[in-house]
Design an enzyme around this catalytic site. Sequence first.
Site, PDB file in Angstrom:
ATOM      1  N   ASP A 143       0.832  -1.205   0.000  1.00 16.99           N
ATOM      2  CA  ASP A 143       0.000   0.000   0.000  1.00 16.99           C
ATOM      3  C   ASP A 143       0.868   1.257   0.000  1.00 16.99           C
ATOM      4  OD1 ASP A 143      -2.441   1.340  -0.017  1.00 16.99           O
ATOM      5  OD2 ASP A 143      -3.280   0.124   1.597  1.00 16.99           O
ATOM      6  N   GLU A 176       0.057  -0.210  -5.185  1.00 17.70           N
ATOM      7  CA  GLU A 176      -0.961   0.852  -5.214  1.00 17.70           C
ATOM      8  C   GLU A 176      -0.336   2.151  -5.755  1.00 17.70           C
ATOM      9  OE1 GLU A 176      -4.191   0.132  -3.002  1.00 17.70           O
ATOM     10  OE2 GLU A 176      -3.418  -1.744  -3.778  1.00 17.70           O
ATOM     11  N   TRP A 177       0.794   2.046  -6.352  1.00 19.39           N
ATOM     12  CA  TRP A 177       1.634   3.181  -6.768  1.00 19.39           C
ATOM     13  C   TRP A 177       0.868   4.234  -7.583  1.00 19.39           C
ATOM     14  CZ3 TRP A 177       7.006   1.807  -9.372  1.00 19.39           C
ATOM     15  CH2 TRP A 177       7.749   2.958  -9.579  1.00 19.39           C
ATOM     16  N   PRO A 178       0.225   3.891  -8.720  1.00 19.74           N
ATOM     17  CA  PRO A 178      -0.414   4.952  -9.508  1.00 19.74           C
ATOM     18  C   PRO A 178      -1.569   5.629  -8.786  1.00 19.74           C
ATOM     19  CG  PRO A 178      -0.848   2.787 -10.467  1.00 19.74           C
ATOM     20  CD  PRO A 178       0.147   2.582  -9.391  1.00 19.74           C
ATOM     21  N   TYR A 180      -1.782   6.459  -5.659  1.00 23.19           N
ATOM     22  CA  TYR A 180      -1.281   7.506  -4.771  1.00 23.19           C
ATOM     23  C   TYR A 180      -0.575   8.630  -5.530  1.00 23.19           C
ATOM     24  CZ  TYR A 180      -2.648   4.763  -0.747  1.00 23.19           C
ATOM     25  OH  TYR A 180      -3.393   4.080   0.187  1.00 23.19           O
ATOM     26  N   ASP A 204     -10.812   2.335  -3.490  1.00 21.53           N
ATOM     27  CA  ASP A 204     -11.346   1.043  -3.063  1.00 21.53           C
ATOM     28  C   ASP A 204     -12.736   0.836  -3.663  1.00 21.53           C
ATOM     29  OD1 ASP A 204      -9.151   0.687  -1.482  1.00 21.53           O
ATOM     30  OD2 ASP A 204     -10.218   0.652   0.420  1.00 21.53           O
TER      31      ASP A 204
END
Length: 399
Positions: A143, A176-178, A180, A204
């Site tokens: 995350d 979850e890189w892109p 954030y 989500d």
Amino acid sequence: AVLALDNGLARTPPMGWLHWERFLCGTDCAADPRRCVSERLFMEMADVMAAEGWRDAGYEFVCIDDCWMAPTRDEHGRLQADPKRFPGGIRKLADYVHSKGLKLGIYSDVGNKTCAGFPGSYNHYDLDAQTFASWGVDLLKFDGCNSGTLELLAEGYRRMSLALNKTGRSIVYSCEWPFYLRPMQQPNYTEIKQYCNHWRNFFDVYDSWSSIKSILDWTALHQDSIVKIAGPGGWNDPDMASIFVFLSQLVIGNFGLSWDQAVTQMAMWAIMAAPLFMSNDLRHISPEARGLLQNKEVITINQDPLGKQGYQITKDKNFELWERPLSGQAYAVAVLNQQEIGGPQNFTFSLTFLGNGLACNPACSIRQVLPASRDWGVYSWVSSLSVEVNPTGTVLLKV
């Protein structure tokens, strides 16, 4: 072709079960022993996955999300499971999951704390990767909370990817890189795919039609930048299937979707070549939801080895027409009715629309996959197809 993370994994979209959307951060096992995040929950879910056809349908990962950890690291600086809720530790749980012919996924965070406030992996990337490998973990959901700057976020995702590869254990890397990055800057998907096996772009998924609809709308709006990047080894993750899904979890089998909306989620996650991670209670699921989530024809489309993601080809009032190129020069086609009131509506389109005119040239056989499977027969290139679709429903075809 975009270079993918070279770990030999996720050659088709990963499939499994993830606790978050259904069980969230339940830590009070005294008050709610069957629904708290504990080794019991994951062992029981593994039992059901092995016994009731989920593993055989392709759902191979049992994934722990946030809230599994103790509040602090151990005396050697290593992450540790909460001793009350996971008395046997993660290694024992991994062994149990593996004994069922399944794989174990775990969760951590690129920052100094997870989204729920447990210890994050910042400054511990190598140690945490080694710890996960020593436990026998098969997938890491990583995350992006509490990461500080965008530079630290990107550096953390890159470093954990390299650290996982260095362990020598095959560990699927879910980023979850892109998601954030997006509020501040456009993600560089070429780089992200070099480090991650799949990556989340959007919020989500919730157990509601508005959540499913917003994911589909966002995907169509951004398809020019995201569709071309997906392929074997690296996938766009819309989030979970509440009746069923993974990083865009399938929420099928929960409470917020009608039957037609559950069909839409299953059909469109297949069109989008999305990871299929269910987030539901498999111990209590209706035969209808199980039949949909285990539908062999839909899963075959989702897992097609060509690995091309589908896309929207036209929108007309409340109707959307999507296609996905498949191996063997076949196509999956979805007709989605976004209207939320009234009765079934017909959408008519020319078969020349499909595959840039090549999908049905000079003729093709058409089979309906969802909402129920049946053969439609052979059509010529110049034919039109009229499809009746329920409100918020989807008809999935194979051409």
